[in-house]
Design a protein around this motif. Structure first.
Motif, PDB file in Angstrom:
ATOM      1  N   VAL A 102      48.882  26.851  80.629  1.00 29.41           N
ATOM      2  CA  VAL A 102      49.346  26.558  79.498  1.00 29.41           C
ATOM      3  C   VAL A 102      47.957  27.112  78.656  1.00 29.41           C
ATOM      4  CG1 VAL A 102      49.632  24.778  77.697  1.00 29.41           C
ATOM      5  CG2 VAL A 102      50.846  24.627  80.088  1.00 29.41           C
ATOM      6  N   LEU A 103      46.727  27.048  79.168  1.00 30.67           N
ATOM      7  CA  LEU A 103      45.713  27.443  78.426  1.00 30.67           C
ATOM      8  C   LEU A 103      45.459  28.811  78.023  1.00 30.67           C
ATOM      9  CD1 LEU A 103      42.924  25.382  80.386  1.00 30.67           C
ATOM     10  CD2 LEU A 103      43.483  25.230  77.957  1.00 30.67           C
ATOM     11  N   GLY A 104      45.934  29.816  79.165  1.00 30.95           N
ATOM     12  CA  GLY A 104      46.005  31.243  78.821  1.00 30.95           C
ATOM     13  C   GLY A 104      47.168  31.632  78.096  1.00 30.95           C
ATOM     14  N   TRP A 105      48.178  30.757  78.070  1.00 22.84           N
ATOM     15  CA  TRP A 105      49.286  31.346  77.319  1.00 22.84           C
ATOM     16  C   TRP A 105      49.120  30.852  75.844  1.00 22.84           C
ATOM     17  CZ3 TRP A 105      54.182  27.547  76.428  1.00 22.84           C
ATOM     18  CH2 TRP A 105      54.910  28.237  75.848  1.00 22.84           C
ATOM     19  N   GLN A 106      48.513  29.762  75.486  1.00 24.38           N
ATOM     20  CA  GLN A 106      47.934  29.391  74.182  1.00 24.38           C
ATOM     21  C   GLN A 106      46.944  30.642  73.644  1.00 24.38           C
ATOM     22  OE1 GLN A 106      46.568  25.571  74.811  1.00 24.38           O
ATOM     23  NE2 GLN A 106      48.487  24.481  74.062  1.00 24.38           N
ATOM     24  N   ARG A 107      46.209  30.877  74.596  1.00 26.86           N
ATOM     25  CA  ARG A 107      45.019  31.978  74.051  1.00 26.86           C
ATOM     26  C   ARG A 107      45.844  33.136  73.578  1.00 26.86           C
ATOM     27  NH1 ARG A 107      41.246  30.994  78.136  1.00 26.86           N
ATOM     28  NH2 ARG A 107      42.614  32.320  79.535  1.00 26.86           N
ATOM     29  N   GLN A 125      48.838  33.583  72.411  1.00 19.09           N
ATOM     30  CA  GLN A 125      49.740  33.199  71.176  1.00 19.09           C
ATOM     31  C   GLN A 125      48.720  33.323  69.993  1.00 19.09           C
ATOM     32  OE1 GLN A 125      51.302  29.583  72.443  1.00 19.09           O
ATOM     33  NE2 GLN A 125      53.518  30.341  72.199  1.00 19.09           N
ATOM     34  N   GLN A 126      47.379  32.787  70.421  1.00 19.19           N
ATOM     35  CA  GLN A 126      46.453  32.723  69.316  1.00 19.19           C
ATOM     36  C   GLN A 126      46.044  34.119  69.027  1.00 19.19           C
ATOM     37  OE1 GLN A 126      42.788  30.448  70.383  1.00 19.19           O
ATOM     38  NE2 GLN A 126      43.858  28.737  69.218  1.00 19.19           N
ATOM     39  N   LYS A 127      45.818  34.990  69.968  1.00 19.52           N
ATOM     40  CA  LYS A 127      45.516  36.187  69.900  1.00 19.52           C
ATOM     41  C   LYS A 127      46.419  37.092  68.896  1.00 19.52           C
ATOM     42  CE  LYS A 127      42.728  37.955  73.388  1.00 19.52           C
ATOM     43  NZ  LYS A 127      42.833  38.424  74.928  1.00 19.52           N
ATOM     44  N   SER A 128      47.723  36.816  69.301  1.00 17.32           N
ATOM     45  CA  SER A 128      48.681  37.660  68.858  1.00 17.32           C
ATOM     46  C   SER A 128      48.791  37.239  67.209  1.00 17.32           C
ATOM     47  CB  SER A 128      50.019  37.737  69.424  1.00 17.32           C
ATOM     48  OG  SER A 128      50.585  36.357  69.437  1.00 17.32           O
ATOM     49  N   GLY A 129      48.582  35.757  66.926  1.00 16.76           N
ATOM     50  CA  GLY A 129      48.458  35.377  65.469  1.00 16.76           C
ATOM     51  C   GLY A 129      47.263  35.708  65.049  1.00 16.76           C
ATOM     52  N   GLU A 130      46.519  35.888  65.373  1.00 17.73           N
ATOM     53  CA  GLU A 130      45.075  36.431  64.786  1.00 17.73           C
ATOM     54  C   GLU A 130      45.294  37.898  64.449  1.00 17.73           C
ATOM     55  OE1 GLU A 130      41.252  35.977  66.737  1.00 17.73           O
ATOM     56  OE2 GLU A 130      41.382  33.872  66.814  1.00 17.73           O
ATOM     57  N   GLY A 131      45.872  38.698  65.192  1.00 19.95           N
ATOM     58  CA  GLY A 131      46.109  40.229  64.976  1.00 19.95           C
ATOM     59  C   GLY A 131      46.778  40.260  63.855  1.00 19.95           C
ATOM     60  N   GLU A 132      47.990  39.632  63.567  1.00 16.33           N
ATOM     61  CA  GLU A 132      48.755  39.703  62.522  1.00 16.33           C
ATOM     62  C   GLU A 132      48.193  39.238  61.223  1.00 16.33           C
ATOM     63  OE1 GLU A 132      52.203  37.113  63.406  1.00 16.33           O
ATOM     64  OE2 GLU A 132      52.366  38.435  65.248  1.00 16.33           O
ATOM     65  N   PRO A 144      52.739  41.881  77.320  1.00 17.17           N
ATOM     66  CA  PRO A 144      53.013  41.292  78.475  1.00 17.17           C
ATOM     67  C   PRO A 144      54.273  40.287  78.580  1.00 17.17           C
ATOM     68  CG  PRO A 144      51.164  40.486  77.821  1.00 17.17           C
ATOM     69  CD  PRO A 144      51.439  41.701  76.856  1.00 17.17           C
ATOM     70  N   ILE A 145      55.281  40.342  79.642  1.00 14.01           N
ATOM     71  CA  ILE A 145      56.199  39.438  79.527  1.00 14.01           C
ATOM     72  C   ILE A 145      55.606  37.999  79.828  1.00 14.01           C
ATOM     73  CG2 ILE A 145      58.314  38.632  80.715  1.00 14.01           C
ATOM     74  CD1 ILE A 145      58.767  41.406  79.286  1.00 14.01           C
ATOM     75  N   ILE A 146      56.004  36.845  79.532  1.00 18.45           N
ATOM     76  CA  ILE A 146      55.458  35.505  79.814  1.00 18.45           C
ATOM     77  C   ILE A 146      56.579  34.618  80.173  1.00 18.45           C
ATOM     78  CG2 ILE A 146      54.363  33.583  79.033  1.00 18.45           C
ATOM     79  CD1 ILE A 146      52.193  35.981  78.741  1.00 18.45           C
TER      80      ILE A 146
END
Lengths: 134, 257
Positions: free
Chosen positions: A113-118, A120-127, A33-35
């Motif tokens: 900001v909360l949704g955005w952080q979530r 980022q966390q998700k994509s970080g976890e995926g890596e 998704p585009i942010i």
């Protein structure tokens, strides 16, 4: 006879190659998704939802409402809610007739900001492929 | 049949109980915010009441009694909040809040709006500047106090011994220990940084781009906060009314869906 066979082969091959190329051209869109983070953090735009569910094609929005290159609209002075209410950008469809109006259901697109952080966390976890909770 | 006689006739009917009403029917009423309380005349008449109070908590009964002048208050139109956090940024900058601390926060709720449908709702929270503040009651050194004129719950960091009892007593978790000041710190409606210097708004209210945080004098009938709280078409609620703290931060929605 041989010449006909060769022609037929060429025709079949061209079909086989042409078809997927044609399909790709029509449906390819960014999976992530585009942010948008300007003028406020943070607004989500999901290509998948708009193409698959709403049935839009690329040229419904590109390049008249939005340039293809992500981040271009954000650089514009008038990329704000007021413009949307005047039918610019997302407001071209989100006018209450084609899609829900831009002055309703704020948090459908505004993930904050909360949704955005979530995300980022998700994509970080995926890596790092770790599934632990913090 | 006139309305009065109709009412009398209704009263004469026996409530047949809601047990036999199909669960789907009750649910469809719940979805539009009504609770079925009775079934009459073989199910042809239902008695329903609004569920709003139940969902949002009791409407404050102390509204209209404002002991302070000005009686500072904030009315938060919570469904206008998009969690851009410009209020939090402004607060941090104005009141020198360290990265580990907070004077205001934004919480997120996931509301079920249909069988498989959810809506996000953001909820800003700050010190509620309660009329009966539990934090003030427990402070052993009177380092935290209720301002007699404005009703603002303030801190005197010099008197604070850092026992942190107030942090436990606060129903809203809106106090943190400031390591640099060696004292508990909290929202003071920007009294020190802005209001005492003649500003009319808190930093967060001034920074909000969506009209979520409405700040003003609740004892002034011409103020926005007074009008919002007394608007008969609005459901207005407070957080954790059961503590009896009588908070001065009110919540409402514009019904933006």
């Amino acid at each position: 006879m041989k010449r006909w066979l060769l022609l037929l082969l060429v025709f079949v091959f061209s079909l086989a190659f042409y078809q997927p190329l044609f399909g790709q051209d029509e449906e390819e869109y960014p999976e992530e998704p585009i942010i948008f983070t300007k003028p406020v953090k943070a607004v989500i735009f999901d290509h998948k939802k708009h193409v698959e569910d709403a049935g839009l094609s690329c040229d419904d929005c590109h390049d008249e409402l939005f340039e293809m290159a992500a981040g271009t609209a954000e650089e514009n002075e008038d990329f704000n809610m007021e413009s949307l209410y005047q039918g610019k950008y997302c407001g071209a469809c989100h006018n209450g007739e084609m899609a829900f109006p831009a002055n309703r259901k704020c948090t459908t697109c505004h993930i904050g900001v909360l949704g955005w952080q979530r995300l980022q966390q998700k994509s970080g976890e995926g890596e790092s492929s770790s599934e632990g909770h913090h | 049949m006139d309305l009065k006689r109709f009412g009398e006739w209704l009263k004469s009917l026996k409530n047949e109980g809601v047990e036999h009403l199909p669960i789907e029917e009750r649910r469809s009423f719940l979805k539009i915010g009504l609770k079925v309380t009775g079934v009459f005349a073989g199910g042809t008449i239902l008695s329903v009441v609004s569920r709003a109070q139940e969902v949002f908590g009791a409407a404050p009964d102390y509204v209209d009694k404002y002991p302070y002048k000005p009686h500072y208050s904030m009315v938060i139109i919570t469904d206008r909040c998009v969690d851009c956090q410009l209020c939090m940024d402004a607060c941090v900058k104005t009141n020198h809040v360290p990265p580990y601390g907070w004077r205001t926060k934004i919480f997120e709720r996931r509301l079920k709006v249909g069988p498989n449908e959810y809506a996000r709702q953001f909820m800003p929270v700050l010190c509620n500047h309660c009329n009966i503040p539990p934090c003030v009651r427990v402070c052993p050194t009177k380092a935290t106090f209720k301002d007699k004129k404005t009703g603002i719950v303030r801190m005197n960091p010099k008197k604070c011994i850092g026992c942190k009892t107030c942090m436990v007593a606060c129903p809203y978790d809106m106090r943190y220990f400031n390591e640099e000041r060696r004292a508990v710190d909290k929202c003071d409606f920007c009294w020190e940084s802005r209001l005492s210097k003649g500003e009319k708004l808190t930093a967060c209210a001034a920074a909000c781009p969506a009209g979520v945080r409405n700040f003003g004098d609740l004892s002034d009938p011409n103020s926005k906060v007074y009008k919002l709280v007394h608007d008969p078409d609005r459901v207005v609620w407070v957080l954790r009314p059961e503590t009896g703290a009588r908070p001065n931060v009110f919540y409402t929605i514009d019904g933006l869906g």
